[in-house]
Design a protein around this motif. Structure first.
Motif, PDB file in Angstrom:
ATOM      1  N   GLY A   1      44.873 -24.685  41.312  1.00 29.52           N
ATOM      2  CA  GLY A   1      46.354 -24.221  40.342  1.00 29.52           C
ATOM      3  C   GLY A   1      46.041 -22.980  40.492  1.00 29.52           C
TER       4      GLY A   1
ATOM      5  N   HIS B   1      37.865 -23.298  38.545  1.00 29.13           N
ATOM      6  CA  HIS B   1      39.307 -24.500  37.578  1.00 29.13           C
ATOM      7  C   HIS B   1      39.334 -24.077  35.930  1.00 29.13           C
ATOM      8  CE1 HIS B   1      42.025 -27.608  38.989  1.00 29.13           C
ATOM      9  NE2 HIS B   1      40.884 -28.211  39.519  1.00 29.13           N
ATOM     10  N   ASP B   2      38.054 -23.053  35.904  1.00 24.60           N
ATOM     11  CA  ASP B   2      37.894 -22.300  34.274  1.00 24.60           C
ATOM     12  C   ASP B   2      38.347 -20.842  34.396  1.00 24.60           C
ATOM     13  OD1 ASP B   2      35.657 -23.561  34.182  1.00 24.60           O
ATOM     14  OD2 ASP B   2      33.802 -23.263  34.744  1.00 24.60           O
ATOM     15  N   HIS B   3      38.828 -20.635  35.602  1.00 27.34           N
ATOM     16  CA  HIS B   3      39.935 -19.503  35.984  1.00 27.34           C
ATOM     17  C   HIS B   3      41.229 -20.028  35.559  1.00 27.34           C
ATOM     18  CE1 HIS B   3      36.627 -17.205  36.287  1.00 27.34           C
ATOM     19  NE2 HIS B   3      35.830 -17.860  36.213  1.00 27.34           N
ATOM     20  N   ASP B   4      42.179 -19.015  35.694  1.00 24.19           N
ATOM     21  CA  ASP B   4      43.837 -19.027  35.228  1.00 24.19           C
ATOM     22  C   ASP B   4      44.007 -18.327  36.716  1.00 24.19           C
ATOM     23  OD1 ASP B   4      46.388 -19.122  35.134  1.00 24.19           O
ATOM     24  OD2 ASP B   4      46.479 -18.745  32.876  1.00 24.19           O
ATOM     25  N   TRP B   5      44.103 -18.923  37.811  1.00 21.20           N
ATOM     26  CA  TRP B   5      44.910 -17.764  38.921  1.00 21.20           C
ATOM     27  C   TRP B   5      45.962 -17.443  39.422  1.00 21.20           C
ATOM     28  CZ3 TRP B   5      41.280 -16.599  42.321  1.00 21.20           C
ATOM     29  CH2 TRP B   5      39.466 -16.777  42.294  1.00 21.20           C
ATOM     30  N   GLN B   6      46.480 -16.345  39.904  1.00 25.82           N
ATOM     31  CA  GLN B   6      47.323 -15.199  39.885  1.00 25.82           C
ATOM     32  C   GLN B   6      47.763 -15.669  41.016  1.00 25.82           C
ATOM     33  OE1 GLN B   6      49.012 -14.976  36.864  1.00 25.82           O
ATOM     34  NE2 GLN B   6      47.351 -16.600  36.269  1.00 25.82           N
TER      35      GLN B   6
ATOM     36  N   LYS C   1      44.093 -11.495  35.769  1.00 20.94           N
ATOM     37  CA  LYS C   1      43.059 -12.336  36.337  1.00 20.94           C
ATOM     38  C   LYS C   1      42.966 -12.355  37.132  1.00 20.94           C
ATOM     39  CE  LYS C   1      45.523 -14.894  32.207  1.00 20.94           C
ATOM     40  NZ  LYS C   1      47.134 -15.513  32.005  1.00 20.94           N
TER      41      LYS C   1
ATOM     42  N   ARG D   1      47.338 -23.647  45.137  1.00 20.70           N
ATOM     43  CA  ARG D   1      47.723 -24.315  43.942  1.00 20.70           C
ATOM     44  C   ARG D   1      47.272 -26.154  43.498  1.00 20.70           C
ATOM     45  NH1 ARG D   1      52.017 -21.850  42.237  1.00 20.70           N
ATOM     46  NH2 ARG D   1      52.834 -21.535  44.513  1.00 20.70           N
TER      47      ARG D   1
ATOM     48  N   ASP E   1      52.899 -14.167  40.478  1.00 19.41           N
ATOM     49  CA  ASP E   1      52.818 -13.581  39.632  1.00 19.41           C
ATOM     50  C   ASP E   1      53.055 -12.141  40.269  1.00 19.41           C
ATOM     51  OD1 ASP E   1      51.879 -10.934  37.646  1.00 19.41           O
ATOM     52  OD2 ASP E   1      49.228 -10.931  37.936  1.00 19.41           O
TER      53      ASP E   1
ATOM     54  N   THR F   1      49.860 -19.537  40.092  1.00 20.60           N
ATOM     55  CA  THR F   1      50.530 -19.292  38.917  1.00 20.60           C
ATOM     56  C   THR F   1      51.109 -18.174  39.513  1.00 20.60           C
ATOM     57  OG1 THR F   1      49.773 -19.686  36.684  1.00 20.60           O
ATOM     58  CG2 THR F   1      51.421 -18.380  36.783  1.00 20.60           C
TER      59      THR F   1
END
Length: 258
Positions: free
Chosen positions: A226, A7-12, A41, A222, A230, A228
């Motif tokens: 999480g 969760h520390d990362h903004d996964w694409q 990312k 997801r 891309d 997003t």
């Protein structure tokens, strides 16, 4: 370097149209470097295959693993990846492949075994949601009561770890045995029927179309971590296409065992 969590990362998410086997090898190289350098990312990539392939590990001997004549006869391209591990037999509609490009901080201080289990936990949960009781089998397999489902491999590059997995959605065991030498020795005494049983594909276990299994996998990642949507950047694709021609499509790289 501090240990980080998912969760520390903004996964694409990258899920592009079908691509050639050599381009897939090159994309793994390029995207691992991009994440390691902090230019991209952390990313999950679902592969779509344009054509059949045998993918051999970085440290495998081509001659020992593959019957080149049989591969040619079946129109199967042989490529070498940047990670270790065993040979994978790929047919586009029968295979689900994904890569995770993550900062090394995600697996800091973990043993290889811990890192493999950690990186595959989400997909085991996704399979559970489809009614498959699956588990991590050290060092690099995902298996079920029916048999092996998937094989994983990892490579560390710069500041990143590449973790990629090939899952059997369906399998032509006879063709696989024709092309891969390693299976023959293991199975010559038992015949082809047991080869089909050694790998128990997702299709027979779920009854679902391949796309529905992938959809469930993406939804699970997801929900847990999480994700997003891309796309590949033009420069990433251009670099990968160049590498696919000069390196990963070359006879020199294919024959090279370090």
């Amino acid at each position: 370097m501090m240990r980080t969590e998912w969760h520390d990362h903004d996964w694409q998410l990258i899920h592009a149209a079908p691509q050639s086997p050599s381009l897939h090898m090159a994309l793994d190289d390029v995207l691992t470097h991009e994440v390691g350098a902090g230019h991209r990312k952390p990313t999950v990539r679902i592969w779509e295959w344009a054509s059949p392939a045998v993918v051999i590990g970085r440290f495998q001997s081509l001659r020992n693993e593959v019957d080149a004549e049989a591969a040619q006869r079946h129109g199967i391209e042989v490529v070498r990846r940047i990670s270790g591990g065993g040979a994978m037999f790929i047919e586009p509609g029968n295979t689900i492949t994904y890569s995770i490009y993550a900062p090394l901080s995600l697996i800091k201080d973990m043993s290889f075994q811990q890192a493999y289990a950690f990186m595959d936990a989400w997909v085991i949960e996704a399979l559970g949601g489809l009614g498959i009781k699956a588990w991590y089998q050290p060092l690099n397999d995902i298996t079920s009561e029916g048999g092996k489902i998937a094989g994983a491999a990892q490579a560390h590059r710069g500041g990143a770890v590449l973790h990629h997995v090939t899952m059997a959605y369906d399998i032509d065991a006879a063709k696989m045995l024709d092309v891969l030498r390693i299976g023959r020795e293991k199975l010559s005494d038992k015949g082809t029927t047991s080869a089909a049983k050694r790998v128990d594909p997702l299709r027979s276990q779920t009854g679902l179309p391949r796309a529905a299994v992938i959809e469930r996998m993406i939804a699970t990642f997801r929900r847990l971590h999480g994700l997003t949507d891309d796309t590949l950047r033009a420069d990433e694709l251009a670099r990968a296409e160049a590498l696919a021609q000069t390196r990963f499509g070359s006879a020199t790289w294919l024959a090279d065992v370090p």
